[in-house]
Scaffold this active site. Structure first.
Site, PDB file in Angstrom:
ATOM      1  CE  LYS A   1      -3.183   2.836  13.424  1.00 38.34           C
ATOM      2  NZ  LYS A   1      -4.006   2.023  12.189  1.00 38.34           N
TER       3      LYS A   1
ATOM      4  CE1 TYR B   1       0.071   2.556  15.088  1.00 40.79           C
ATOM      5  CE2 TYR B   1      -0.058   2.725  17.466  1.00 40.79           C
ATOM      6  CZ  TYR B   1      -0.492   2.063  16.256  1.00 40.79           C
ATOM      7  OH  TYR B   1      -1.560   1.013  16.273  1.00 40.79           O
TER       8      TYR B   1
ATOM      9  CG  ASN C   1      -6.865  -3.798   8.293  1.00 37.39           C
ATOM     10  OD1 ASN C   1      -7.378  -3.863   9.415  1.00 37.39           O
ATOM     11  ND2 ASN C   1      -6.009  -4.886   7.758  1.00 37.39           N
TER      12      ASN C   1
ATOM     13  CB  VAL D   1      -1.040   0.087   1.162  1.00 40.66           C
ATOM     14  CG1 VAL D   1      -2.117  -1.057   1.026  1.00 40.66           C
ATOM     15  CG2 VAL D   1      -0.111   0.209   2.433  1.00 40.66           C
TER      16      VAL D   1
ATOM     17  CB  ILE E   1      -7.899  -7.347  18.234  1.00 43.07           C
ATOM     18  CG1 ILE E   1      -8.972  -6.358  18.493  1.00 43.07           C
ATOM     19  CG2 ILE E   1      -8.446  -8.587  17.386  1.00 43.07           C
ATOM     20  CD1 ILE E   1     -10.132  -6.858  19.344  1.00 43.07           C
TER      21      ILE E   1
HETATM   22  N1  LIG Z   1      -4.662  -6.111  17.078  1.00 43.90           N
HETATM   23  C1  LIG Z   1      -5.094  -4.909  17.722  1.00 43.90           C
HETATM   24  O1  LIG Z   1      -5.285  -5.187  19.009  1.00 43.90           O
HETATM   25  C2  LIG Z   1      -5.050  -3.498  17.120  1.00 43.90           C
HETATM   26  C3  LIG Z   1      -4.889  -2.482  17.943  1.00 43.90           C
HETATM   27  C4  LIG Z   1      -4.776  -1.187  17.631  1.00 43.90           C
HETATM   28  C5  LIG Z   1      -5.080  -1.021  16.191  1.00 43.90           C
HETATM   29  N2  LIG Z   1      -5.088  -2.042  15.292  1.00 43.90           N
HETATM   30  C6  LIG Z   1      -5.024  -1.606  13.885  1.00 43.90           C
HETATM   31  O2  LIG Z   1      -5.665  -2.561  13.148  1.00 43.90           O
HETATM   32  C7  LIG Z   1      -5.182  -2.735  11.937  1.00 43.90           C
HETATM   33  C8  LIG Z   1      -4.990  -4.347  11.825  1.00 43.90           C
HETATM   34  O3  LIG Z   1      -4.195  -4.608  12.600  1.00 43.90           O
HETATM   35  P1  LIG Z   1      -4.063  -6.277  12.904  1.00 43.90           P
HETATM   36  O4  LIG Z   1      -3.503  -6.463  14.244  1.00 43.90           O
HETATM   37  O5  LIG Z   1      -4.989  -7.082  12.171  1.00 43.90           O
HETATM   38  O6  LIG Z   1      -2.489  -6.225  11.954  1.00 43.90           O
HETATM   39  P2  LIG Z   1      -1.560  -7.707  11.506  1.00 43.90           P
HETATM   40  O7  LIG Z   1      -0.290  -7.397  11.476  1.00 43.90           O
HETATM   41  O8  LIG Z   1      -1.911  -8.928  12.210  1.00 43.90           O
HETATM   42  O9  LIG Z   1      -2.184  -7.665   9.914  1.00 43.90           O
HETATM   43  C9  LIG Z   1      -1.764  -6.676   8.974  1.00 43.90           C
HETATM   44  C10 LIG Z   1      -2.366  -7.146   7.567  1.00 43.90           C
HETATM   45  O10 LIG Z   1      -1.584  -6.194   6.651  1.00 43.90           O
HETATM   46  C11 LIG Z   1      -0.649  -6.558   5.720  1.00 43.90           C
HETATM   47  N3  LIG Z   1       0.325  -5.690   5.380  1.00 43.90           N
HETATM   48  C12 LIG Z   1       1.297  -5.152   5.898  1.00 43.90           C
HETATM   49  N4  LIG Z   1       1.832  -3.993   5.409  1.00 43.90           N
HETATM   50  C13 LIG Z   1       1.383  -4.062   4.262  1.00 43.90           C
HETATM   51  C14 LIG Z   1       1.675  -3.150   3.185  1.00 43.90           C
HETATM   52  N5  LIG Z   1       2.644  -2.240   3.172  1.00 43.90           N
HETATM   53  N6  LIG Z   1       0.635  -3.235   2.134  1.00 43.90           N
HETATM   54  C15 LIG Z   1      -0.307  -4.291   2.095  1.00 43.90           C
HETATM   55  N7  LIG Z   1      -0.545  -5.029   3.109  1.00 43.90           N
HETATM   56  C16 LIG Z   1       0.154  -5.069   4.327  1.00 43.90           C
HETATM   57  C17 LIG Z   1       0.074  -7.919   6.458  1.00 43.90           C
HETATM   58  O11 LIG Z   1       0.552  -8.855   5.406  1.00 43.90           O
HETATM   59  C18 LIG Z   1      -1.265  -8.441   7.115  1.00 43.90           C
HETATM   60  O12 LIG Z   1      -1.880  -9.100   6.246  1.00 43.90           O
HETATM   61  C19 LIG Z   1      -3.765  -1.744  11.829  1.00 43.90           C
HETATM   62  O13 LIG Z   1      -4.265  -0.570  11.271  1.00 43.90           O
HETATM   63  C20 LIG Z   1      -3.714  -1.803  13.335  1.00 43.90           C
HETATM   64  O14 LIG Z   1      -3.029  -0.435  13.741  1.00 43.90           O
HETATM   65  C21 LIG Z   1      -5.131  -3.218  15.637  1.00 43.90           C
END
Ligand SMILES: NC(=O)c1ccc[n+]([C@@H]2O[C@H](COP(=O)([O-])OP(=O)(O)OC[C@H]3O[C@@H](n4cnc5c(N)ncnc54)[C@H](O)[C@@H]3O)[C@@H](O)[C@H]2O)c1
Length: 271
Positions: free
Chosen positions: A161, A157, A90, A70, A190
């Protein structure tokens, strides 16, 4: 006159097309599966392959992939050609273990900007003309609880956000008259690739989950997918510019934790 209830037990996204960035794993993968199970044709944009994905296909939905980082502009033509009604921005990451802002290398600020903010602006702008033409759209941005409260060691970060939260609100006002809604989902706690709580929290500490969040934890990617499904569908047709917190209550609790002896405290000692 009696009004008929407008809710029927049917697929929520039949006939809709969606783009989900980062939909190969974690929250994005759960969102892609939930949308497809509700009849949407979902195009996942990820740097990793989606592998074999299982979902209930009875509603006629599908999941396909375009491999794309992305951070690379412009987006592949296939994404625009998909003509999505729904966009889920996402991808996001904190990129490094915590460091004080004073010791940050400025190059890191650019990387955090690229992975958390810049791509959202670019992809949203690329897909807006199609949504405007169709007079309908739902854009969902993944932010974080730390856009609303502190995270020491990740000041930049959390700044990007929080910027995404502000962008969500203002864009919602700007393009609401065109029939396009924009909302944010702010997760915390999560289980995912990025934050693998099963590995991060040792067995002997798991009884402490209720002191982290009122609903305990960890949450599952499906907990976020359910909210994304609501925001993508007509169930939320009058909802725009908002943020839904999917965090077991950590944002609401704001530092209050249960005392071992009963009641609640927001003080350093917890007798
Ligand atoms: N998991 C949590 O508790 C949590 C908490 C706060 C915020 N978030 C936000 O939720 C979103 C998803 O988080 P998650 O925990 O599911 O992440 P994750 O790391 O488990 O999954 C991220 C996905 O994005 C893909 N990805 C990473 N960099 C990429 C790039 N440059 N181009 C295309 N794809 C790419 C990865 O291959 C993966 O499939 C994020 O924006 C994160 O900041 C998550």
């Amino acid at each position: 006159m009696t009004e008929l209830c407008s809710f029927t037990p049917a697929a929520l996204l039949a006939g809709r097309r969606a783009v989900v960035t980062g939909g190969a794993a974690g929250i994005g993968a759960a969102v892609a599966r939930a949308f497809a199970a509700h009849g949407a044709d979902v195009l996942v944009a990820d740097i990793e392959p989606i592998g074999s994905v299982e979902f209930d296909a009875a509603a006629g939905g599908s999941i396909t992939q375009v491999e794309w980082d992305v951070r690379v502009s412009p987006c592949p033509p296939r994404i625009v050609e998909h003509r999505p009604h729904i966009l889920v921005n996402n991808v996001g990451h904190y990129l490094q273990p915590p460091h004080t802002f004073a010791t940050n290398a400025p190059a890191l600020w650019d990387e955090l900007h690229d992975i958390n903010f810049a791509h959202v602006l670019r992809l949203t702008q690329a897909l807006l003309p199609g949504m405007t033409e169709r007079g309908t759209g739902s854009i969902i941005n993944l932010t974080t609880v730390e856009g609303h409260r502190a995270i020491p060691g990740h000041a930049v970060y959390s700044g990007y956000k929080a910027a995404l939260t502000g962008f969500t609100r203002s864009l919602a006002a700007e393009i609401g008259p065109a029939g396009i809604r924009v909302n944010a989902v702010a997760p915390d706690l999560i289980e995912s690739v990025q934050v693998p709580y099963a590995a991060l929290v040792p067995e002997e500490d798991r009884h402490l989950w209720p002191t982290w969040s009122p609903l305990g934890g960890p949450g599952r990617p499906d907990d976020v997918a359910g909210v994304a499904l609501f925001l993508a569908s007509d169930l939320s047709r009058f909802v725009t510019g908002g943020t839904i917190h999917v965090d077991g209550g950590t944002h609401a609790a704001g530092g209050w934790v249960p005392r071992h002896s009963g009641g609640w405290t927001n003080r350093p000692r917890n007798p």
